[in-house]
Design an enzyme around this catalytic site. Structure first.
Site, short mmCIF file in Angstrom:
data_model
loop_
_atom_site.label_atom_id
_atom_site.label_comp_id
_atom_site.label_asym_id
_atom_site.label_seq_id
_atom_site.Cartn_x
_atom_site.Cartn_y
_atom_site.Cartn_z
NE ARG A 29 -3.77 0.18 2.33
CZ ARG A 29 -4.71 0.45 3.22
NH1 ARG A 29 -4.92 -0.38 4.22
NH2 ARG A 29 -5.43 1.54 3.14
CG HIS A 75 -6.55 -1.43 -5.22
ND1 HIS A 75 -5.30 -1.83 -4.82
CD2 HIS A 75 -6.88 -0.39 -4.41
CE1 HIS A 75 -4.87 -1.06 -3.84
NE2 HIS A 75 -5.82 -0.18 -3.57
CE1 TYR A 119 -22.50 15.27 -11.92
CE2 TYR A 119 -21.26 15.41 -9.88
CZ TYR A 119 -22.47 15.36 -10.55
OH TYR A 119 -23.65 15.41 -9.85
#
Length: 736
Positions: A29, A75, A119
């Site tokens: 990570r 993931h 968006y």
């Protein structure tokens, strides 16, 4: 079931599981791989976008589609964190060489967040494609995804030196990484030099990589010695400054314009913090700040006076604001064996070259395998053309021509299958010539690849060609690759005191009983001064705007205010608590001008005190500086300069003693020693005097001097005797 239970100490179980968690955080990570400079989430994002064919020449796709593929296939984490990682890869003010080409609102340098992923749209950039160049050529290993249904690369081929070019940051368990971005053209120059000089030191490589190259520009304000030290050790602090210029105005005035700000400093927060310091009067050289930015940064600073040198103004701002920050470099990365360690610049570059050499060898072997398969087919085609009539006869007359052709022409099954699947229109003379030419070309390429695999010099030459290609595409001569951060050799700047840059003007500082403070212009008489209803004068002090005014409070703390920062004399001033953090249950008991050579006597109500050097009491913050420790039920009441060889102390019980000043110890911070012993009384007043001159005190007829004081001479901490006849009933040596 009981047979499967294993007794384990809780501490051992916790340690084992926490270690597993820590390693998972570090490897999977938080830390980037030294080879491609990517964390798993970034690697999976780019791979998912490649699978969606979002290359620079195609249209955009919704970011929600990309995030969905990433968390669904590769993931298994939250969509918010994945989208934030994707957004950062698209921000040209956060990433030096963006890997994602975003369309829509992806945030800005002010610190505003990106629009929701439904968006915004995105596709890959040419830099990202360079990172993944070779994935189809078996350049790297692939692993199964978390659900076993897909495959993903363990590392990218990374033709682009992404770790240094774009940097990385992350916090793991017990370790962190913070790598700044650099100029890829300079990285390529260092790599080319390292290929020719394998024993090159980090100091030599710094001649090519000058230091960080931030997307927001700015100045790297460091000595070359420190830069070499930081990159040799792999960690250390580098000073980053804003870039500024001076604009001349009419009538000899000028203004400062900030055109570039330090990396990762949000512009809006920077301006708000400077404005707050300005309102708190902590920036005495600055009059105003304005944000005139559009798509480019333009922050305007107005000096308080045209007589203030712009260099001194900026040095003051660099010291007290985020116009100068420290970038704490920490090149903690995962090496090729997935072991976290801090690397020097040289080690990072060597690791990248080793990875590229490994990729080159794997791609070469992959190409050799393809050439071998193709050459096998070509050999079969050529044999077929040389025996075309017999091949046609066998195909026409035999039900199963394959074994006959294998036996008669010594062909393999693969060759026979290819011949049998050949189109009839390919059976012409021209095709035969093309096959022979292709075979010769492939044979030549095969020889070159085989030589490449066994010759390190040839591989180094090929790597140099690849690096030069990256430099040509993204280097200093391109709009994207031109250096943005200017490297400035740090000089020993003289820390000019603020007082030296403030115009010296006389002022009269007034503090009222209710704690309102103001500074009147000039040295004026305060007899007829007006106050709020019910308020009166407590302290007045004639000083200058360049002086530091010291306040001593009943909580034992000292506070410091620069004369120039005290509110003006219009109206009734301002509450003192707006300038200092004075508790509600504390009050000011002394107000005086700072004199570094003075010594001060501090005393509490219970008769304990000590002497402190005035240089020790200056406070640097609003919270003040604690000097006299006062116990519960006690409070500080006296702060006087030491001015005589003897001291007279009197309590509310009207007992007085006189002893030598040298009996009082000088300390830094303490609750003090007993000055006079009381049972039910408390300290009332003290007075320094010279024994030869006598003890002066106020009386009904003015000031009286008592020279025969043998009666009151005693050791410190004595009880004392009643004062001389005529001593004030207020138990004060001087009239209030």
């Amino acid at each position: 079931m009981m047979e499967n239970i294993k007794e384990t100490k809780l501490a051992d179980a916790l340690s084992e599981r926490y270690l597993a968690y820590a390693m998972s955080t570090i490897v999977a990570r938080s830390l980037p791989d030294v080879r491609d400079g990517l964390k798993p989430v970034h690697r999976r994002l780019l791979f998912a976008m490649r699978q969606l064919k979002l290359d620079p020449n195609t249209g955009f796709k919704k970011c929600a589609r990309v995030v969905g593929d990433v968390i669904g296939k590769y993931h298994p984490h939250g969509d918010t964190s994945v989208y934030e990682a994707m957004v950062r890869l698209a921000q040209d003010f956060a990433v030096r060489y963006p890997l994602v080409d975003g369309q829509g609102n992806f945030g800005n340098i002010d610190g505003d967040r990106a629009a929701a992923m439904r968006y915004t749209e995105a596709r890959l950039t040419p830099v990202a494609l360079a990172l993944m160049d070779g994935l189809d050529d078996d350049a790297v290993d692939f692993d199964k995804t978390y659900d076993g249904e897909e495959e993903e690369p363990t590392v990218m081929p990374a033709a682009f030196p992404n770790l240094l070019a774009n940097g990385a940051s992350g916090i793991a368990v017990g370790m962190a990484t913070n790598i700044p971005p650099h100029n890829v053209g300079e990285i390529c120059d260092a790599l080319l030099y390292l290929l020719k000089h394998a024993d090159a030191t980090t100091a030599q490589l710094i001649d090519f990589i000058q230091g960080p190259d931030f997307p927001t520009g700015g100045l790297l304000f460091e000595t070359k010695e420190n830069i070499i030290k930081v990159y040799t050790e792999g960690r250390g602090a580098l000073k980053i400054r804003a870039k500024w210029e001076q604009e001349e105005l009419s009538h000899g005035q000028y203004q400062i314009v900030i055109t570039e700000i330090p990396y990762l400093v949000p512009k809006s927060e920077l301006i708000m913090k400077i404005a707050k310091l300005l309102m708190e009067k902590k920036l005495p050289l600055l009059a105003d700040i304005r944000d005139e930015s559009s798509d480019v940064v333009r922050i305007v600073l107005e000096p308080k006076s045209r007589s203030v040198p712009p260099e001194q103004l900026m040095e003051h701002l660099f010291k007290h604001t985020d116009l100068q920050v420290n970038f704490n470099l920490n090149m903690n990365v995962l090496d090729a064996d997935h072991t976290p360690r801090v690397m020097s610049l040289r080690e990072v570059l060597i690791a990248f070259l080793k990875h590229r050499d490994h990729v080159l060898q794997r791609r070469s072997r992959y190409r050799l395998d393809k050439i071998a398969r193709r050459m096998e087919l070509l050999q079969g085609f050529i044999i077929a053309f040389l025996n075309l009539d017999r091949v046609i006869e066998i195909i026409r007359n035999e039900d199963d021509p394959k074994p006959i052709m294998i036996e008669e022409f010594s062909l393999s099954e693969v060759q026979v299958e290819a011949i049998l699947n050949m189109r009839l229109r390919s059976l012409r003379r021209l095709e035969e010539e093309q096959l022979k030419n292709e075979f010769e070309e492939l044979n030549l390429e095969k020889a070159g690849l085989e030589a490449l695999l066994v010759d390190e010099v040839l591989r180094a030459k090929r790597l140099s060609e690849e690096i030069n290609d990256i430099k040509k595409r993204f280097g200093q001569k391109t709009a994207l690759g031109a250096r943005r951060t200017l490297v400035v050799e740090a000089s020993d700047t003289v820390d000019v005191p603020i007082e030296a840059m403030i115009e010296k003007e006389p002022i009269t500082v007034v503090l009222s009983q209710k704690g309102w403070i103001r500074a009147l212009k000039g040295h004026v008489d305060t007899t007829d001064l007006k106050f709020k209803d019910g308020d009166t004068l407590k302290f007045s002090l004639k000083t200058y705007t360049t002086d530091s005014v010291i306040l001593f409070a009943s909580n034992g703390r000292f506070y410091t205010i620069l004369g120039n920062n005290i509110p003006g004399g219009r109206g009734f001033g301002e509450p003192i608590r707006l300038s200092i953090d004075l508790p509600e249950n504390a009050e000011i008991v002394a107000l005086f001008v700072y004199n570094p050579v003075e010594r001060l006597l501090l005393a509490s109500q219970k008769g304990k005190g000590f002497i402190v050097a005035a240089s020790e009491v200056v406070a640097q913050t609003r919270a003040g500086k604690i000097i006299l420790n006062v116990a519960d039920g006690d409070k500080a009441i006296i702060c006087r300069p030491v001015t005589g060889d003897h001291i007279a102390v009197i309590g509310t019980n009207r007992k007085m003693i006189v002893f030598k000043t040298e009996e009082i110890p000088t300390m830094g911070r303490s609750s003090g020693v007993i000055l006079q012993k009381y049972q039910e009384a408390r300290l009332s007043d003290i007075k320094f005097f010279n024994l030869a001159e006598g003890l002066p005190f106020a009386s009904g007829n003015g000031v009286r001097v008592e020279k025969a004081i043998d009666l009151w001479l005693a050791k410190r901490a004595s009880v004392g005797k009643f004062p001389p006849v005529g001593f004030p009933r207020s138990n004060k040596f001087d009239r209030d």
